[in-house]
Design an enzyme around this catalytic site. Structure first.
Site, mmCIF file in Angstrom:
data_model
loop_
_atom_site.group_PDB
_atom_site.id
_atom_site.type_symbol
_atom_site.label_atom_id
_atom_site.label_comp_id
_atom_site.label_asym_id
_atom_site.label_seq_id
_atom_site.Cartn_x
_atom_site.Cartn_y
_atom_site.Cartn_z
ATOM 1 N N LEU A 414 0.872 -1.180 0.000
ATOM 2 C CA LEU A 414 0.000 0.000 0.000
ATOM 3 C C LEU A 414 0.907 1.228 0.000
ATOM 4 C CD1 LEU A 414 -2.698 1.485 0.345
ATOM 5 C CD2 LEU A 414 -2.544 1.056 2.810
ATOM 6 N N GLY A 1097 1.236 2.592 58.817
ATOM 7 C CA GLY A 1097 2.698 2.519 58.755
ATOM 8 C C GLY A 1097 3.385 3.733 59.343
ATOM 9 N N GLU A 1276 -5.675 4.614 52.894
ATOM 10 C CA GLU A 1276 -6.764 3.838 52.289
ATOM 11 C C GLU A 1276 -8.106 4.553 52.221
ATOM 12 O OE1 GLU A 1276 -6.447 -0.616 53.630
ATOM 13 O OE2 GLU A 1276 -5.907 0.703 55.300
#
Length: 1336
Positions: A414, A1097, A1276
Site C-alpha cells: 500500500l 505505617g 486507604e
C-alpha cells in the site's frame, strides 16, 4: 537481491552518544537494549504493550520533506532497535540528572508533588519533555493530549498536571491572579470554616522558585545524523537475528523487489500492531521488511478533489495534515476529515499515534479500528504498487472483510491512501463508545455518510459502517440501499433502526460479548447521526423550499444535548490545608508540604527499583509455568523439550523444595492437582529471560479435568463452597423491628473485583552467598519479614541467614503483602539448586493472571424504615469471592462486617459475611480491605430508602448518621463530631444544595443527557484488629560528622513514609532534614517487622523513630546543658569522646486492639478517619458515557505530618476508587481464563478521567491525642469516596428512568460501565433490541 550473511552496522544516538550495534537482533526492543545493553534503567518496563507509557522516550529524526528536526514521544517496549537507524534517542537520563543539572520538567514534577511511587515518573517526564521540545509554551489541551498515553496508579494525576501547567500559556488560568486570590478558593456564599479561616493554605508549592525553561540549553540533534540524513544511505541494510532477519531497503524499487521475493514478509513501521501480536499471540515472521527509509511512502499531495496521504505517515502526522486541510477548506468539503480528526484525538495515546502508520492501521484491519469505518464510508481509495505496476482498490467492506478478490496481492504494498473531499448536501459523522474516553479500544464505533438530492431531504446515497460488532469492520450495505429515495424523517429513522438491527446481527457468542449493549449502540449511533444531519439540513435547507415541508421534523430543544460529545478539559481545583503554627521553628518540617524524599530521583530515573539493580555475576533468569486448567489433576509433566533449548539450565518443580511447599491448602508449586488457571506448577531457569520464556512454551503438561468447577459467587452458594465459617454481628431485635416499620425494601448489590495494577510488576532478585547458606533477597514487597520467613521455611534454613532488602516499591495497594513471599521462595529454591543468583520479573500478563486482586462481592439487604426516612432495621448478608485458597479472605470478611455500618446509627442490625471458595486465583488484600465493596451495599440501601420515601438521599443520610458520642455495632465508643463537621463542610464548600437544584433544572431541559449529584459520608477504621500487628521498631545511628542514619520497619511504597519519618526525626533531634538519611528497609537492621499496610505505617513507625530519637537526645542532654551555644556537630563529637552511645533502637508496643467474635464486641481499631465527598457527573443516555464535572472532598487528617503527601494520598485513593466503581472490569473466559491482562483490556483511570474541578480540603482544627503529633493515616480511606462518582451516576440514571416512567429501583452493579449505564437508561432503542431478541 541476495541477502548478505553478515549483518550491517546499526548506527543511532542515545543521549548524544553514538551507538554502533554490529549484531542487532530484530527481536530486541529499544526498552530491552536501553536497560540491558546500555544500563539506562530510568526507562521502565511496566506492560510491554505500549499501553501504559512507563517506557516513554523521545526519538528525533530529520523530516525528509520539511528538512526540520521532529521529536516524537514513543513507547520503547514496542520499538525494535533495527528501526532506529539514523535516529537520535533521548531517555530520562539524557534530560537531566541530580548529579549534574536538573531539567525544569524534572524539577517541577517533583516539587509539585507529582511523584509518589515514582515508577511512572520517567515516562511522564519524557512525554512532557517531548511536548516542550515541540511547543515550549504549550496549551493546556496539548498538555492533556501529551499525557493521555501515560498511566499512573498513585497520584490521581492532579499534581502531575499542575506541574505541566506551569509551562502553559495561562489561557484558562484564573482571572483574579493579579489580586492574589483565586475564584476556586471559596465556594458560593462560603460560610464554612475552610472559607473563613486565615490560616488555611491553598499552595502546596511555590511556582516562583522554579528555574525557567530555556530551550537553547537542550541537547542538539547529532551533526553526524544530520549529515547522514542529507546524504541518505541508498543501499539495503540487513540485520540478522537469531530467528528473524530485518531488511531495510533504501529505495522504493528495492522495496518492491524484496516484496516480490518475500511475499509473506510483513512491512513493519510503528510495530504497534505486529509487536503486540508477536508478543502475546505468538505470531512469528522470519523476515521483516522495513520501509522506514522510503520517502515515497510519506508523500502528501493535495488536489481539488481530495487528499492523498502516504501509507508511511504516522497517525500523529495524519492528524496534523487533516487539521491543516480543515482550516484551509470550506466546511462542506471537510466532513470526512473532521470525522477522522474526531477519532484521531482519542485513538490510543500520543506515543502510539506517533509510531503507528496510516497504512499499518488500514492493513491490520482490526475489527475495532477507529479509522477504517470512516475511511470506508468516505469512499477512500487505496493506491497499491508492485513490480508489476500500480492499481487502485476501494477501501470497501470486501477489503475490510479480507476477501481475496478485494485485497492486496502478496507482492503488493500500500503506497498511499486517497480520501476525497465531501461535497455540499453530504454529511459524514463518526461515533465511538469505549470503556473510558481516551486511550481505550472501542466497544463499538461507526462511520456514517449521507448524500441528499440538492435542495431536498431525499436520500441519494447512504453508507454506514460499524467496528466492534464482528470479526471485521461491518458495512450495513443492504439497509442503506433500501433507504435510498426516502425522506430524512421519523419514519425513515424507525425503518433504518429495524433494518440495521436485522443486518448488523451479533450472535450471542460474538467476540467480547456485550451483545445487547453493542446492538443498542448500533441504533443509538444512527439516532445521533439522524439528529446531527437534521440540524445541518435546517441550516442548508432554508433557502430551498422543500416539498411537503410540513412533514419536516423539528428537533425539540430537550433533544439537542444528544448532539454534543463530552469535551476533554484540563482539571482545575484547590487543595486546602491548615498552615503550621506561626511559632513553629522554620527548621521544624512537621506539618509542612515537604517534597517526597526521592522525588527528584524519580524524575531523573536515578531512583533504583528492584529490577534496576545491575546484573550480578553468573545471574540466571526465571520464568514461571502456570496452569491452563481451572480444576484438574496433573497426570504428567514433560520437561524434556524445554531442557533442550540452548541456555536453559534447569526446571524447578515441587520435588526440588527442601523444606515446606507452602501450606496444605496453598502450595508454592502445584502437586498432583491445580485449583485455578494461573496456579504456578514449575519454573524454568535460563541464562536469559528470552530463553526462559521460550522454554516454558515447550513444557507439556497433561491434565485430567475435575468437577465441580466453580467461578462465581452464585455457583459457590449453590455448591455450598466456602473457605471459612460465617462471620456475624448483631444488635437490637431485628425481627421485632421489621414488624414495626412503615416500609421494607429488599435489594441486591454486585461489586466487581479489581486488579492492583501497581506500575512495577512483582519482581525479586535472590543472591546466594558462598558461606553458611546465606541469602540476600532484593524484593518489591510491603512485608519483607514475611518473605524472609517463607524463604526460611521453604529452604529449611534459619531466618537469620536470610536478609531481605527493600529500597522502594513501585506501588503495592495490598498486592505486595503476601504474594512476593511466593515469588521470593520459588526464586530462592532456584538459587539454592543452581548456586546462581536468580532474577524473577513477572510480565504484566502473568502478574495479572497469577496474583488475584480485590474480592468481588455479592450483597443482599433488607431494610425497614419509617416514612420520614428513619431506618429502624437493617439486615445485610455479603458473600465475597475468595478464589481457590484462603489467603486473607477470612480477615477481609471480618473487616467487611466490622465496617459495614459506615457513618450510620441504626438500632437493629444484622451483618453476616462468607468467603466463597472458587476456582479462580486467590484474591487478597487491597487498599480499603473490604470496606469499598461492603459499604457500597450500605449506601445502596440508603439510596433505595430515599427513592421509596421520595426524599433526596442526602436527607436520609443526615437523618440516620451518628450525632453524639456513641458505640458502634461491636460496642467500640467513638465521638462523631469530626464526621459531622466533614459532612457539613463538604455540603458548604461544594455548594451542594444550590447545585442539586441546578442539576434538577438541567435534567428538565435535557432528555438524552442527565446530570447526577451525590454526597457520601465516611467513617473509616484504621489499623489491624490485633495489638501485636501495631508494634514497630526503628534504629537510629548518629555518626561522628553529625549525620544521622534512620532505619525503620516501614516500606516506601510511594506513600512517603520515609519522608515522614525524617520529618519526625528532624523535629525530635531538632536538626535540619538535610542531616538525615534513610538507606533502605532491611530485615538485618530492623527485624520482625509488620507489613506496611492498614494505613498505619507512618503512625507506628513514626512512634518508633520518635522513641529512638528521644533516647538519643536524652543521652545528649548533659552535653547540650554544658555547652548550650554549641553546634550539633560539636555535641556529637563531645558525646563520642565521652563514650556515649550514638545508636539507639526505638520501639512502639502498639495500639491496643482486639475483637471477640464469640461475643460480637471489642475495640478492634485504634481510631477512625472521617471524610465526605460530593461528586457531580453528566451521562449520555444514548451511549452510557459520562463525564465528571466536579468533586469536593473534605477529610479529617487531624494535624497532617505532611499535607502535600496526605492530599496526594487522598487524591490517588479517590481516583483508584473511582476506577473500581466505573471502569475497572475483570473479564474471564467460560474456562476461567482472565481476558483482561493488560492496559488494553483493563482500564484504570487515565489523566482525562480526573474531574473537571477537583477540590480537596483537610479539616482544620482537628485533634487526636492517640497518634504521633495528632496525625492520622490516610493511605486507604479516600478509596471509598470514589463511590460518590458511582452514586452520582446512579442518580443521573434514576432521573432518566423516572422521566421514562421506568421503575426507579434497579439492581446496583459496580462498576458503572458505559454498558450498565446505557442499558439502565432504557428507551425506545433498548426496547427495539429487546423485542428483536424476543422475536428471534
Amino acid at each position: 537481491m541476495p541477502c548478505p550473511s553478515r549483518s550491517d552496522e546499526l548506527v543511532f544516538f542515545v543521549n548524544g552518544r553514538k551507538v554502533i550495534e554490529r549484531n542487532a537482533d530484530p527481536e530486541v526492543t529499544l526498552l530491552s537494549f536501553l536497560r540491558k545493553n546500555l544500563r539506562l534503567t530510568g526507562t521502565k518496563y511496566a506492560c510491554g504493550r505500549g499501553g501504559c507509557g512507563a517506557c516513554t522516550v523521545m526519538v528525533s529524526k530529520r523530516d525528509p520533506t520539511s528538512q526540520e528536526i521532529r521529536h516524537f514521544s514513543v513507547t520503547a517496549c514496542l520499538v525494535p532497535i533495527c528501526s532506529l537507524y539514523g535516529a537520535a534517542v533521548t531517555t530520562v537520563e539524557g534530560v537531566g540528572s541530580i548529579k549534574t543539572r536538573l531539567h525544569p520538567v524534572q524539577e517541577r514534577i517533583a516539587k509539585s508533588h507529582g511523584t509518589q511511587c515514582g515508577f511512572c515518573t520517567p515516562g511522564m517526564v519524557m512525554s512532557m519533555y517531548t511536548l516542550l521540545r515541540n511547543h515550549p509554551q504549550p496549551s493546556e489541551e496539548q498538555l492533556l493530549e501529551a499525557l493521555a498515553g501515560n498511566l499512573c496508579r498513585c497520584t490521581g494525576y492532579r499534581p502531575i498536571l499542575a506541574s505541566g501547567k506551569t509551562f502553559c500559556l495561562e489561557s484558562n488560568g484564573c482571572q483574579q491572579k493579579g489580586t492574589g486570590k483565586c475564584c476556586l478558593d471559596l465556594g458560593e456564599n462560603d460560610s464554612s470554616s475552610l472559607g473563613r479561616k486565615s490560616d488555611i493554605c491553598t499552595e502546596l508549592f511555590v511556582k516562583e522558585e522554579f528555574q525557567p525553561l530555556d530551550p537553547t540549553q537542550e541537547l542538539i540533534f547529532p551533526p553526524e545524523l544530520l549529515r547522514m540524513a542529507e546524504d541518505p544511505e541508498k543501499r539495503t541494510l540487513t540485520f540478522h537475528g537469531e530467528r528473524v532477519t530485518w531488511i531495510s531497503p533504501g529505495t522504493f524499487k528495492d522495496l518492491l523487489e524484496l516484496k516480490a521475493k518475500h511475499p509473506e514478509a510483513p512491512l513493519i513501521l510503528g510495530n504497534t500492531s505486529l509487536g503486540p501480536a508477536m508478543r502475546s499471540k505468538g505470531h512469528f515472521h522470519p523476515i521483516l521488511l522495513s520501509p522506514a527509509r522510503i520517502s515515497e511512502l510519506n508523500v502528501v499531495s493535495k488536489t481539488n478533489d481530495g487528499l492523498t496521504i502516504g501509507a508511511g505517515c504516522s497517525l500523529a502526522h495524519v492528524k496534523d495534515i487533516l487539521a491543516e486541510r480543515v482550516s484551509e477548506l470550506p466546511e462542506e468539503k471537510t466532513q470526512t476529515y473532521r470525522a477522522l480528526l474526531k477519532h484521531l484525538k482519542s485513538l490510543a495515546g500520543q506515543q502510539i499515534r506517533n509510531m503507528a502508520s496510516l497504512g499499518g492501521h488500514i492493513i491490520s484491519r482490526h475489527s475495532y479500528s477507529d479509522l477504517n469505518p470512516i475511511l470506508a464510508v468516505g469512499n477512500t481509495t487505496l493506491n497499491l504498487t508492485s513490480e508489476e505496476g500500480t492499481r487502485r482498490i476501494p477501501l470497501s467492506e470486501h477489503f475490510l472483510a479480507g476477501l481475496a478478490s478485494a485485497d492486496l496481492k502478496p507482492e503488493e504494498i500500500l503506497e498511499s491512501v486517497y480520501i476525497p473531499h465531501s461535497q455540499k448536501w453530504e454529511f459524514v459523522s463518526a461515533f465511538r463508545q469505549a470503556q473510558c474516553q481516551h486511550n481505550a479500544l472501542p466497544d463499538v464505533n461507526a462511520g456514517m455518510r449521507v448524500l441528499f438530492k440538492e435542495g431536498t431531504d431525499i436520500i441519494e446515497d447512504l453508507s454506514i459502517t460499524y467496528g466492534g460488532v464482528g470479526a471485521a469492520t461491518v458495512s450495513a450495505h443492504k439497509s442503506c440501499q433500501q433507504l435510498l429515495g426516502r425522506q430524512w424523517d421519523e419514519l425513515m429513522l424507525d425503518e433504518a433502526c429495524r433494518r440495521l438491527l436485522d443486518e448488523v446481527s451479533l450472535p450471542g457468542w460474538a467476540p467480547g460479548g456485550r451483545v445487547e449493549f453493542k446492538r443498542t449502540l448500533v441504533v443509538s449511533f444512527f439516532f445521533k447521526f439522524y439528529l446531527q444531519v437534521l440540524q445541518e439540513l435546517k441550516k442548508l435547507i432554508k433557502p430551498f423550499p422543500v416539498p411537503n415541508s410540513r412533514h419536516y421534523p423539528e428537533i425539540s430543544d430537550r433533544f439537542l444535548s444528544a448532539l454534543e460529545d463530552f469535551p476533554g478539559t484540563v482539571p482545575q481545583g484547590v487543595q486546602r490545608y491548615q498552615s503550621v503554627d506561626s511559632h513553629q521553628p522554620l527548621q521544624d518540617p512537621v506539618g509542612r508540604p515537604v517534597m517526597h524524599l526521592s522525588g527528584l530521583k524519580h524524575a531523573t530515573g536515578e531512583a533504583e527499583f528492584c529490577d534496576d539493580i545491575p546484573m550480578v555475576d553468573k545471574e540466571l533468569h526465571m520464568a514461571l509455568v502456570t496452569s491452563t486448567r481451572a480444576y484438574a489433576k496433573i497426570i504428567s509433566i514433560d520437561l524434556s523439550k524445554a531442557l533442550e533449548i540452548p541456555g536453559v539450565v534447569d526446571v524447578i518443580t515441587a520435588k526440588d523444595i527442601p523444606g515446606t511447599n507452602g501450606t496444605e491448602d496453598d502450595k508454592l508449586l502445584a502437586v498432583d492437582e491445580v485449583l485455578c488457571v494461573g496456579q504456578i506448577i514449575c519454573a524454568v531457569v535460563a541464562e536469559t529471560d528470552v530463553q526462559a520464556k521460550r522454554a516454558i512454551e515447550k513444557i507439556k503438561i497433561t491434565y485430567e479435568e475435575l468437577e465441580p468447577i466453580i467461578f462465581t459467587i452464585e455457583d459457590a452458594i449453590k455448591h455450598n463452597s466456602f473457605l471459612c465459617p460465617e462471620k456475624k454481628l448483631e444488635q437490637g431485635n431485628i425481627e421485632e423491628a421489621f414488624e414495626k416499620v412503615d416500609q421494607i425494601v429488599e435489594g441486591e448489590v454486585h461489586v466487581g473485583g479489581q486488579e492492583h495494577f501497581y506500575m512495577e510488576t512483582q519482581r525479586v532478585l535472590v543472591i546466594p552467598k558462598t558461606e553458611d547458606k546465606e541469602l540476600d533477597i532484593y524484593v518489591s514487597t510491603q512485608d519483607p519479614a514475611h518473605v524472609q520467613k517463607t524463604v526460611s521455611s521453604t529452604l529449611h534454613i534459619p531466618i537469620n541467614r536470610i536478609t531481605c532488602h527493600v529500597k522502594r516499591v513501585g506501588g503495592g495497594f495490598g498486592g505486595k503483602i503476601g504474594r512476593p513471599a511466593v515469588f521470593g521462595a520459588i526464586a530462592a529454591v532456584g538459587a539454592l539448586k543452581t548456586g546462581h543468583p536468580i532474577r524473577l520479573v513477572l510480565d504484566r500478563e502473568d502478574d495479572m493472571l497469577i496474583t488475584g486482586g480485590r474480592h468481588p462481592l455479592f450483597g443482599k439487604y433488607k431494610v425497614g424504615f419509617m416514612n420520614n426516612g428513619r431506618i429502624k432495621a437493617l439486615d445485610i448478608e455479603c458473600f465475597i469471592n475468595g478464589g481457590c485458597t484462603l489467603d486473607d479472605s477470612e480477615l477481609v470478611t471480618e473487616f467487611l462486617i466490622l465496617k459495614l455500618e459506615n457513618a450510620y446509627k441504626i438500632r437493629n442490625l444484622r451483618f453476616r459475611g462468607r468467603a466463597c471458595l472458587t476456582n479462580l486465583p486467590s484474591n487478597t488484600a487491597f487498599r480499603g480491605f473490604g470496606f469499598p465493596q461492603g459499604t457500597l451495599v450500605t449506601e445502596s440501601c440508603i439510596t433505595a430508602v430515599a427513592a421509596k420515601c421520595g426524599l433526596p438521599p442526602e436527607k436520609i443520610r443526615e437523618k440516620n448518621m451518628y450525632q453524639t458520642v456513641d458505640k458502634t455495632i461491636y460496642k467500640q465508643a467513638f465521638n462523631p463530631e469530626s464526621l459531622i463537621r466533614c459532612w457539613n463542610e463538604c455540603l458548604d464548600t461544594s455548594s451542594f444544595h444550590n447545585r442539586r437544584m441546578q442539576v434538577e433544572e438541567f435534567n428538565k431541559k435535557n432528555y438524552w443527557k442527565k446530570r447526577g449529584i451525590a454526597v457520601i459520608p465516611m467513617k473509616f477504621s484504621v489499623g489491624f484488629a490485633a495489638t501485636s500487628y501495631h508494634q514497630a521498631a526503628a534504629l537510629v545511628h548518629i555518626y561522628t560528622d553529625g549525620s544521622v542514619l534512620v532505619t525503620h520497619g516501614g516500606n516506601e511504597l510511594g506513600q512517603g513514609i520515609h519522608t515522614k519519618m525524617l520529618q519526625v526525626a528532624s523535629r525530635e533531634l531538632k536538626i535540619p532534614m538535610s542531616y538525615l538519611h534513610i538507606c533502605e528497609t532491611s530485615t538485618a537492621t530492623v527485624p520482625n517487622t509488620i507489613a506496611t499496610a492498614a494505613s498505619i505505617g507512618a503512625d507506628t513507625n513514626g512512634r518508633a523513630v520518635q522513641n529512638a530519637c528521644q533516647i538519643l537526645l536524652k543521652r545528649l542532654e548533659p552535653i547540650i546543658k554544658k555547652n548550650p551555644e554549641g553546634t550539633w556537630e560539636e555535641w556529637i563529637e563531645a558525646a563520642f569522646e565521652q563514650r556515649i552511645s550514638l545508636s539507639a533502637t526505638g520501639y512502639f508496643r502498639g495500639y491496643k486492639a482486639f475483637m471477640d467474635w464469640e461475643k460480637g464486641e471489642g475495640d478492634p481499631f485504634p481510631y477512625y478517619v472521617y471524610g465526605a465527598a460530593c461528586s457531580e457527573v453528566e451521562i449520555d443516555c444514548l451511549t452510557g458515557a459520562h463525564k465528571k464535572i466536579r468533586t469536593d472532598i473534605v477529610m479529617d487528617a487531624c494535624c497532617s505530618l505532611n499535607p502535600a503527601i496526605d492530599i496526594g494520598q487522598i487524591e490517588g485513593a479517590f481516583i483508584q476508587g473511582m476506577g473500581l466503581y466505573t471502569t475497572e472490569e475483570l473479564k474471564y473466559s467460560p474456562e476461567g481464563v482472565l481476558y483482561s491482562r493488560g492496559p488494553d483490556e483493563y482500564k484504570i483511570p487515565t489523566i482525562s478521567d480526573v474531574p473537571e474541578e477537583f477540590n480537596v480540603s483537610l479539616l482544620p482544627s482537628s485533634q487526636t491525642p492517640l497518634t504521633i503529633y495528632s496525625s492520622k493515616g490516610l493511605g486507604e480511606s479516600g478509596m471509598f469516596l470514589g463511590s460518590s462518582v458511582f452514586f452520582a451516576i446512579t442518580d443521573a440514571v434514576a432521573a432518566a428512568r423516572k422521566e421514562r416512567d421506568i421503575a426507579e429501583d434497579f439492581t446496583v452493579k459496580s462498576p458503572a460501565t458505559p454498558e450498565w449505564v446505557r442499558m439502565a437508561c432504557a428507551d425506545r432503542f433498548t426496547e427495539m433490541v429487546w423485542n428483536y431478541r424476543l422475536f428471534f
